[in-house]
Design a protein around this motif. Structure first.
Motif, PDB file in Angstrom:
ATOM      1  N   ALA A 194      12.142  -9.612   8.413  1.00 25.25           N
ATOM      2  CA  ALA A 194      11.572  -8.846   9.535  1.00 25.25           C
ATOM      3  C   ALA A 194      11.837  -7.354   9.411  1.00 25.25           C
ATOM      4  O   ALA A 194      11.329  -6.566  10.207  1.00 25.25           O
ATOM      5  CB  ALA A 194      12.138  -9.368  10.857  1.00 25.25           C
ATOM      6  N   ASP A 195      12.643  -6.966   8.428  1.00 24.36           N
ATOM      7  CA  ASP A 195      12.953  -5.543   8.234  1.00 24.36           C
ATOM      8  C   ASP A 195      11.796  -4.879   7.477  1.00 24.36           C
ATOM      9  O   ASP A 195      11.907  -4.565   6.298  1.00 24.36           O
ATOM     10  CB  ASP A 195      14.261  -5.419   7.450  1.00 24.36           C
ATOM     11  N   ALA A 196      10.706  -4.693   8.182  1.00 25.59           N
ATOM     12  CA  ALA A 196       9.498  -4.155   7.550  1.00 25.59           C
ATOM     13  C   ALA A 196       8.640  -3.516   8.635  1.00 25.59           C
ATOM     14  O   ALA A 196       8.698  -3.930   9.793  1.00 25.59           O
ATOM     15  CB  ALA A 196       8.715  -5.283   6.874  1.00 25.59           C
ATOM     16  N   LEU A 197       7.899  -2.499   8.263  1.00 25.39           N
ATOM     17  CA  LEU A 197       6.881  -1.968   9.179  1.00 25.39           C
ATOM     18  C   LEU A 197       5.549  -2.406   8.594  1.00 25.39           C
ATOM     19  O   LEU A 197       4.978  -1.741   7.750  1.00 25.39           O
ATOM     20  CB  LEU A 197       6.964  -0.445   9.275  1.00 25.39           C
ATOM     21  N   SER A 198       5.092  -3.566   9.032  1.00 23.21           N
ATOM     22  CA  SER A 198       3.959  -4.194   8.350  1.00 23.21           C
ATOM     23  C   SER A 198       2.611  -3.789   8.912  1.00 23.21           C
ATOM     24  O   SER A 198       1.711  -3.408   8.176  1.00 23.21           O
ATOM     25  CB  SER A 198       4.099  -5.715   8.425  1.00 23.21           C
ATOM     26  N   GLY A 199       2.475  -3.902  10.229  1.00 17.69           N
ATOM     27  CA  GLY A 199       1.182  -3.644  10.840  1.00 17.69           C
ATOM     28  C   GLY A 199       0.962  -2.146  10.985  1.00 17.69           C
ATOM     29  O   GLY A 199       1.735  -1.469  11.642  1.00 17.69           O
ATOM     30  N   VAL A 200      -0.073  -1.646  10.344  1.00 17.65           N
ATOM     31  CA  VAL A 200      -0.281  -0.201  10.341  1.00 17.65           C
ATOM     32  C   VAL A 200      -1.510   0.156  11.165  1.00 17.65           C
ATOM     33  O   VAL A 200      -2.603  -0.368  10.932  1.00 17.65           O
ATOM     34  CB  VAL A 200      -0.439   0.327   8.901  1.00 17.65           C
ATOM     35  N   LEU A 201      -1.310   1.026  12.155  1.00 15.56           N
ATOM     36  CA  LEU A 201      -2.419   1.551  12.932  1.00 15.56           C
ATOM     37  C   LEU A 201      -2.764   2.941  12.412  1.00 15.56           C
ATOM     38  O   LEU A 201      -1.873   3.715  12.055  1.00 15.56           O
ATOM     39  CB  LEU A 201      -2.041   1.660  14.416  1.00 15.56           C
ATOM     40  N   ALA A 202      -4.039   3.232  12.378  1.00 18.70           N
ATOM     41  CA  ALA A 202      -4.481   4.583  12.011  1.00 18.70           C
ATOM     42  C   ALA A 202      -4.181   5.512  13.191  1.00 18.70           C
ATOM     43  O   ALA A 202      -3.944   5.043  14.306  1.00 18.70           O
ATOM     44  CB  ALA A 202      -5.973   4.549  11.703  1.00 18.70           C
ATOM     45  N   PRO A 203      -4.168   6.825  12.954  1.00 18.91           N
ATOM     46  CA  PRO A 203      -3.873   7.757  14.057  1.00 18.91           C
ATOM     47  C   PRO A 203      -4.783   7.554  15.275  1.00 18.91           C
ATOM     48  O   PRO A 203      -4.367   7.820  16.397  1.00 18.91           O
ATOM     49  CB  PRO A 203      -4.101   9.133  13.414  1.00 18.91           C
ATOM     50  N   ASP A 204      -6.012   7.067  15.074  1.00 16.67           N
ATOM     51  CA  ASP A 204      -6.893   6.849  16.232  1.00 16.67           C
ATOM     52  C   ASP A 204      -6.638   5.510  16.923  1.00 16.67           C
ATOM     53  O   ASP A 204      -7.351   5.137  17.843  1.00 16.67           O
ATOM     54  CB  ASP A 204      -8.365   6.952  15.799  1.00 16.67           C
ATOM     55  N   GLY A 205      -5.606   4.780  16.477  1.00 16.06           N
ATOM     56  CA  GLY A 205      -5.253   3.525  17.129  1.00 16.06           C
ATOM     57  C   GLY A 205      -5.939   2.309  16.534  1.00 16.06           C
ATOM     58  O   GLY A 205      -5.622   1.175  16.905  1.00 16.06           O
ATOM     59  N   SER A 206      -6.881   2.523  15.642  1.00 12.62           N
ATOM     60  CA  SER A 206      -7.544   1.365  15.034  1.00 12.62           C
ATOM     61  C   SER A 206      -6.614   0.713  14.005  1.00 12.62           C
ATOM     62  O   SER A 206      -5.684   1.348  13.505  1.00 12.62           O
ATOM     63  CB  SER A 206      -8.860   1.797  14.367  1.00 12.62           C
ATOM     64  N   VAL A 207      -6.874  -0.560  13.719  1.00 16.38           N
ATOM     65  CA  VAL A 207      -6.016  -1.294  12.798  1.00 16.38           C
ATOM     66  C   VAL A 207      -6.362  -0.906  11.358  1.00 16.38           C
ATOM     67  O   VAL A 207      -7.510  -1.018  10.933  1.00 16.38           O
ATOM     68  CB  VAL A 207      -6.185  -2.815  12.991  1.00 16.38           C
ATOM     69  N   PHE A 208      -5.380  -0.420  10.625  1.00 19.07           N
ATOM     70  CA  PHE A 208      -5.587  -0.014   9.237  1.00 19.07           C
ATOM     71  C   PHE A 208      -5.399  -1.204   8.306  1.00 19.07           C
ATOM     72  O   PHE A 208      -6.207  -1.466   7.418  1.00 19.07           O
ATOM     73  CB  PHE A 208      -4.603   1.100   8.881  1.00 19.07           C
ATOM     74  N   GLY A 209      -4.332  -1.942   8.499  1.00 19.78           N
ATOM     75  CA  GLY A 209      -4.058  -3.081   7.621  1.00 19.78           C
ATOM     76  C   GLY A 209      -2.644  -3.591   7.866  1.00 19.78           C
ATOM     77  O   GLY A 209      -1.925  -3.078   8.730  1.00 19.78           O
TER      78      GLY A 209
END
Ligand SMILES: [Zn+2]
Length: 464
Positions: A194-209
């Motif tokens: 769980a020591d991960a920053l997995s879900g990445v949002l783009a600056p506009d709040g949309s889901v990047f990956g």
């Protein structure tokens, strides 16, 4: 633009509004309370409160129904107290699945922060406090999910094992202890960290990956030293320790380690290519076809997102030289820090550095020694389980990820346990400030991650 202005006007009002926690489920409220309780424990090297945190979590787990023999407390003195918790499944023939997180945090000082780092503050849309992002939300999410499932009478198909370590941010003694002494007993097929920053949002709040971390670069530092008889600075000589060292450092600056593509860097490259302009995509494809093409590598390296994923890097980080303003230097030394690709050994790196420097008078001494773990195979069953567990983000792209920093996962990989870094939280990574000031996570991301962990544990546990 207009939306931005409206948001700016609203922001102060939103920040003042009291968070309405009444709509939370009792499970969410418990998770929030536990997060607040553990944030209040300073588990950094300053106060070393991992024993207190381990005791607190163990008590909650016992109350939820985990028997004394399923909770192992590992006291490592100065290196803190770790917890290993076994959730027994129906079929003891099957290997267990691990879930990992670390209880310790990096130090934080009240005078530096806008708010008390060891008080969980909910402000606007964020939970703020040392350890919110790295990694106490992860610890609490895993523990509280174990508790919820146990209380509900759920029995997994196979054992689930929680590993909560105490010194990930410093010596990693606790994970090394567990990996080296308990690997047989834990009998893990693989672990999710769980020591991960997995879900990445783009600056506009949309889901990047969504990044699934399957490898880590190794870490090693070398000290380069030049000595010289020195003399009076009024009479310079051709040989000079500072110039000699500087030449060596410039050679390192200009040297490019060979490109290495593994399954994970290939996945990262393909993902970047699919989002890039035709020229960059073309260069990436050319590199994938011919990893030895330096021209293609140079074009790809200009993209900072992936510049570190295709080769080992070494960079000068510290410098020390001379003993007086009016004397020729008798010694000069520099520290060169390397981040090493999983397929390379530190011996290979040292050999290449020596070859590049090509100066026998420069001593190269290994400083911080660390093992290098292999990359984990990106298993189809694990990837599809993660995708299924991310039900709130249907169709999100899972991107294999190699970290250029180290986590506990590496030590398990070294003893043959594949590890996948995965957290259920989505955020703009620039907002987390992990290790920095005013560390924070989005409140909703934390609650959504609870659902993620519950689904993921159930899906993985039912896989044959
Ligand atoms: Zn961490």
């Amino acid at each position: 633009m207009r939306i931005l202005i409206v948001m700016c006007l609203l922001a102060p009002l939103l920040a003042l509004a009291q968070p309405d926690v009444s709509i939370r489920t009792s499970h969410e409220a418990l998770a929030r309370q536990m997060l607040a309780d553990v944030i209040a424990m300073d588990t950094s090297v300053i106060r070393k409160e991992t024993p207190k945190m381990a005791a607190y979590l163990a008590r909650h787990l016992r109350e939820a129904g985990f028997g004394g023999d399923s909770i192992l407390t590992i006291d490592l003195g100065e290196d803190g107290t770790s917890l290993v918790v076994r959730y027994s499944g129906k079929n003891p023939q099957l290997q267990s699945i691990g879930f990992m997180a670390h209880m310790d945090v990096v130090p934080a000082f009240r005078k530096d922060w806008e708010l008390d780092p060891f008080v969980l503050t909910e402000e606007g849309d964020y939970f703020i406090g040392r350890g919110t992002a790295d990694n106490k939300a992860g610890v609490v999410s895993l523990v509280v999910t174990f508790m919820k499932l146990k209380k509900a009478g759920y029995v997994p198909e196979r054992d689930l094992v929680l590993v909560l370590t105490s010194d990930e941010e410093t010596g990693m003694v606790s994970i090394k202890h567990i990996a080296n002494n308990m690997a047989d007993e834990l009998n893990m097929e693989y672990a999710v960290n769980a020591d991960a920053l997995s879900g990445v949002l783009a600056p506009d709040g949309s889901v990047f990956g969504y990044y699934v971390q399957g490898a880590e670069k190794g870490y090693r530092s070398y000290r380069l030293t030049v000595t010289n008889p020195g003399g009076h600075s009024s009479a310079p000589r051709p040989d000079n320790a500072i110039y000699q060292l500087a030449h060596a450092l410039i050679k390192i600056q200009n040297f490019r380690f060979p490109t290495m593509i593994n399954e994970i860097s290939e996945g990262m490259l393909r993902s970047v290519a699919s989002r890039s302009d035709p020229a960059t995509a073309g260069a990436i494809n050319q590199l994938l076809e011919n990893p030895r093409s330096l021209a293609a590598a140079d074009k790809v390296v200009s993209n900072p997102l992936i510049s570190t994923t295709i080769r080992t890097t070494c960079v000068a980080t510290m410098l020390e030289a001379g003993h007086a303003e009016n004397a020729l230097p008798q010694s000069a030394s520099a520290v060169v820090n390397c981040r090493i690709m999983p397929a390379m050994s530190p011996g290979d790196v040292e050999h290449l550095l020596k070859t590049v420097i090509n100066d026998d008078e420069i001593q190269i001494q290994t400083m911080a020694e660390d093992n290098i773990g292999p990359a984990s195979p990106m298993r189809e069953d694990v990837m599809s389980a993660i995708a299924e567990a991310l039900a709130e983000y249907p169709g999100v792209e899972l991107i294999p990820f190699m970290a250029s920093y180290g986590t506990d996962g590496k030590e398990f990989r070294i003893v043959g346990i594949p590890v996948y870094g995965s957290s259920g939280m989505f955020m703009d990574p620039r907002e987390a400030f992990a290790h920095g000031l005013n560390e924070k996570i989005p409140v909703e991301a934390f609650y959504k991650s609870l659902k993620y962990w519950e689904r993921l544990m159930k899906i993985l546990a039912r896989n044959p």
